[in-house]
Design a protein around this motif. Structure first.
Motif, PDB file in Angstrom:
ATOM      1  N   GLU A  46      19.416  -6.027  -4.213  1.00 21.26           N
ATOM      2  CA  GLU A  46      19.131  -5.612  -2.830  1.00 21.26           C
ATOM      3  C   GLU A  46      17.926  -4.673  -2.792  1.00 21.26           C
ATOM      4  O   GLU A  46      17.921  -3.617  -3.435  1.00 21.26           O
ATOM      5  CB  GLU A  46      20.355  -4.918  -2.239  1.00 21.26           C
ATOM      6  N   ILE A  47      16.897  -5.056  -2.046  1.00 18.09           N
ATOM      7  CA  ILE A  47      15.660  -4.277  -1.956  1.00 18.09           C
ATOM      8  C   ILE A  47      15.772  -3.228  -0.863  1.00 18.09           C
ATOM      9  O   ILE A  47      16.287  -3.499   0.234  1.00 18.09           O
ATOM     10  CB  ILE A  47      14.458  -5.205  -1.684  1.00 18.09           C
ATOM     11  N   CYS A  48      15.287  -2.026  -1.140  1.00 19.00           N
ATOM     12  CA  CYS A  48      15.327  -0.975  -0.120  1.00 19.00           C
ATOM     13  C   CYS A  48      13.941  -0.418   0.212  1.00 19.00           C
ATOM     14  O   CYS A  48      13.693  -0.041   1.359  1.00 19.00           O
ATOM     15  CB  CYS A  48      16.265   0.157  -0.523  1.00 19.00           C
ATOM     16  N   ILE A  49      13.033  -0.361  -0.751  1.00 24.12           N
ATOM     17  CA  ILE A  49      11.707   0.228  -0.521  1.00 24.12           C
ATOM     18  C   ILE A  49      10.629  -0.815  -0.804  1.00 24.12           C
ATOM     19  O   ILE A  49      10.702  -1.556  -1.788  1.00 24.12           O
ATOM     20  CB  ILE A  49      11.485   1.478  -1.405  1.00 24.12           C
ATOM     21  N   VAL A  50       9.637  -0.869   0.067  1.00 25.73           N
ATOM     22  CA  VAL A  50       8.541  -1.829  -0.064  1.00 25.73           C
ATOM     23  C   VAL A  50       7.215  -1.083   0.062  1.00 25.73           C
ATOM     24  O   VAL A  50       7.023  -0.286   0.986  1.00 25.73           O
ATOM     25  CB  VAL A  50       8.614  -2.923   1.026  1.00 25.73           C
ATOM     26  N   LYS A  51       6.300  -1.356  -0.874  1.00 24.66           N
ATOM     27  CA  LYS A  51       4.973  -0.752  -0.825  1.00 24.66           C
ATOM     28  C   LYS A  51       3.919  -1.838  -0.996  1.00 24.66           C
ATOM     29  O   LYS A  51       4.152  -2.852  -1.656  1.00 24.66           O
ATOM     30  CB  LYS A  51       4.806   0.308  -1.922  1.00 24.66           C
ATOM     31  N   ALA A  52       2.753  -1.607  -0.377  1.00 26.74           N
ATOM     32  CA  ALA A  52       1.639  -2.545  -0.499  1.00 26.74           C
ATOM     33  C   ALA A  52       0.377  -1.763  -0.808  1.00 26.74           C
ATOM     34  O   ALA A  52       0.145  -0.678  -0.256  1.00 26.74           O
ATOM     35  CB  ALA A  52       1.464  -3.347   0.789  1.00 26.74           C
ATOM     36  N   TYR A  53      -0.452  -2.333  -1.695  1.00 27.17           N
ATOM     37  CA  TYR A  53      -1.692  -1.687  -2.121  1.00 27.17           C
ATOM     38  C   TYR A  53      -2.863  -2.632  -1.894  1.00 27.17           C
ATOM     39  O   TYR A  53      -2.757  -3.841  -2.109  1.00 27.17           O
ATOM     40  CB  TYR A  53      -1.627  -1.324  -3.603  1.00 27.17           C
ATOM     41  N   SER A  54      -3.969  -2.055  -1.484  1.00 33.02           N
ATOM     42  CA  SER A  54      -5.229  -2.789  -1.390  1.00 33.02           C
ATOM     43  C   SER A  54      -6.237  -2.090  -2.280  1.00 33.02           C
ATOM     44  O   SER A  54      -6.641  -0.949  -2.000  1.00 33.02           O
ATOM     45  CB  SER A  54      -5.738  -2.810   0.062  1.00 33.02           C
ATOM     46  N   ASP A  55      -6.627  -2.744  -3.372  1.00 34.86           N
ATOM     47  CA  ASP A  55      -7.520  -2.116  -4.356  1.00 34.86           C
ATOM     48  C   ASP A  55      -6.980  -0.761  -4.800  1.00 34.86           C
ATOM     49  O   ASP A  55      -7.689   0.250  -4.810  1.00 34.86           O
ATOM     50  CB  ASP A  55      -8.929  -1.958  -3.774  1.00 34.86           C
ATOM     51  N   GLU A  56      -5.692  -0.725  -5.138  1.00 36.55           N
ATOM     52  CA  GLU A  56      -4.990   0.464  -5.626  1.00 36.55           C
ATOM     53  C   GLU A  56      -4.811   1.548  -4.553  1.00 36.55           C
ATOM     54  O   GLU A  56      -4.289   2.624  -4.856  1.00 36.55           O
ATOM     55  CB  GLU A  56      -5.695   1.068  -6.852  1.00 36.55           C
ATOM     56  N   ARG A  57      -5.217   1.272  -3.325  1.00 37.07           N
ATOM     57  CA  ARG A  57      -5.007   2.225  -2.223  1.00 37.07           C
ATOM     58  C   ARG A  57      -3.725   1.850  -1.493  1.00 37.07           C
ATOM     59  O   ARG A  57      -3.545   0.726  -1.062  1.00 37.07           O
ATOM     60  CB  ARG A  57      -6.201   2.196  -1.260  1.00 37.07           C
TER      61      ARG A  57
END
Length: 315
Positions: A46-57
Motif C-alpha cells: 500500500e502506497i502512502c507517499i508520492v514524489k516527483a522530480y524533474s532533473d533532480e528538482r
C-alpha cells in the motif's frame, strides 16, 4: 520526470516503467494532482507517499489517494492518483472562531504549523475581526484571509512552505517553444452580473454588487447570499470575489506545447490576440505536464485580469 513512492512500511519503490503520467497545478486549487500509470517490476504494498522530480528538482510531494493494481493477459499495471501535501490542510477542518486583529502568521500558527508546514506568507494583517465559519478547512481559513488582503491565493511548495502567488516581474512570451495548438476560449456560462446579499438575517436582500461589464456583454445572472454572520469587511470581500472570480473564467487561452515548459503559475505572458495582430497580457492560471505513448507535452491555460466595472449599492 522521475517518480519515487513510499509504502506504509517506509519502503521506497522506484518507478521505472512509466506508461503515462499527468501532473496538474491550478491557481485556485489548493492541491496539485498527479495521475501515474506504470508497470511494476515487483509486488507493491500500500502506497502512502508520492514524489516527483524533474532533473533532480522536487516538483511534487504528496499523498496517495487511490491505488489500483490490474493483472490481465498483458501483465500487471498500476495506477496511482495523488494530491500534493496541501491536501492535509484541505482535508482537516479549522476550528470555528473569530480572530481579533490577526496576521497571516497567526492563521498559519493556528491552522498549518501542526501539520509540518513552514510559513512563507506575506506579512498582512487587519485591525478588525476575522471570522472562520463552521465547515471551513484549515487551508480555507488561511487562504481566504490572505486572498482578501494580498490579492492572490495561497499554495504549498513541494518543500511544505506556505506562500502566496505573485505575478512575475518580467513579461514572458512563448517564443522558442514548439506550439501544437493555441485556443482562444470564451465562456459565458460562469460570469455573474449581480450579487444580492443581506447583512441581517431578518432583512431583505437589499445590498447589491453588480458588474457593468457583464451587463454590457449581455449576461444576466445573479446570486443571493446571507452574510449576516460575517464582519463588515468580509461581507464586501466575499461578494466582490464572487463577481471577480466568475469573470476570470470569461476569456482564456489554452496552449499545448511539445515537451516541458519552464513557465510557472502566475507568470505574466504576452500572447497573440484572437486576430493574431496584437499582443495582450495574460497570466498562467493552470499548468499540466503529461506523457503517454504519443510523447510529452505541456498544456497551459492563461487568463487575463478583466475590469468588471463593479458597483456596490443599496436599494
Amino acid at each position: 520526470m522521475r517518480f519515487e513512492l513510499l509504502d506504509i512500511h517506509g519502503k521506497r519503490v522506484d518507478v521505472s516503467n512509466v506508461t503515462s503520467f499527468e501532473l496538474t497545478s491550478e491557481a485556485d486549487a489548493a492541491c496539485d494532482g498527479l495521475r501515474l500509470s506504470f508497470i511494476p517490476e515487483e509486488s507493491i504494498d500500500e502506497i502512502c507517499i508520492v514524489k516527483a522530480y524533474s532533473d533532480e528538482r522536487l516538483v511534487f510531494n504528496g499523498f496517495c489517494d487511490s491505488q489500483k493494481l490490474t493483472a490481465d493477459k498483458s501483465g500487471r499495471k498500476c495506477f496511482i492518483y495523488a494530491r500534493s501535501s496541501a491536501s492535509l490542510l484541505v482535508d482537516n477542518e479549522a476550528l470555528p472562531r473569530q480572530y481579533s486583529c490577526p496576521t497571516a502568521r497567526q492563521l498559519w500558527l493556528s491552522n498549518a504549523r501542526e501539520f509540518g508546514f513552514e510559513c512563507g506568507l506575506p506579512e498582512v494583517y487587519i485591525e478588525n475581526t476575522y471570522a472562520v465559519s463552521k465547515g471551513t478547512s484549515c487551508y480555507g481559513a488561511i487562504n481566504d484571509f490572505v486572498l482578501a488582503l494580498y490579492g492572490t491565493p495561497v499554495y504549498a511548495t513541494p518543500e511544505n512552505v506556505l506562500k502566496a502567488y505573485a505575478l512575475s516581474e518580467k513579461v514572458k512570451r512563448l517564443d522558442g517553444y514548439t506550439i501544437i495548438s493555441l485556443s482562444h476560449i470564451i465562456n459565458r456560462s460562469e460570469p455573474l452580473s449581480l450579487v444580492d446579499y443581506k447583512i441581517n438575517a431578518s432583512d431583505a436582500y437589499s445590498y447589491h454588487y453588480k458588474s457593468e461589464f457583464a451587463e454590457k456583454m449581455g449576461i444576466r445572472r445573479r446570486r443571493l447570499y446571507n452574510l449576516s454572520s460575517m464582519p463588515l469587511w468580509q461581507r464586501e470581500m466575499i461578494v466582490e470575489k464572487k463577481l471577480s472570480g466568475a469573470l476570470s473564467d470569461y476569456y482564456s487561452v489554452q496552449a499545448v506545447i511539445v515537451g516541458e515548459c519552464e513557465l510557472s503559475l502566475f507568470d505574466r505572458v504576452e500572447l497573440n490576440s484572437n486576430d493574431g495582430e496584437e499582443y495582450e497580457e495574460f497570466y498562467v492560471f493552470e499548468k499540466t505536464v503529461s506523457k503517454n505513448e504519443s510523447g510529452e507535452k505541456t498544456t497551459l491555460v492563461f487568463k487575463k485580469n478583466i475590469d468588471g466595472e463593479l458597483i456596490n449599492y443599496v436599494a
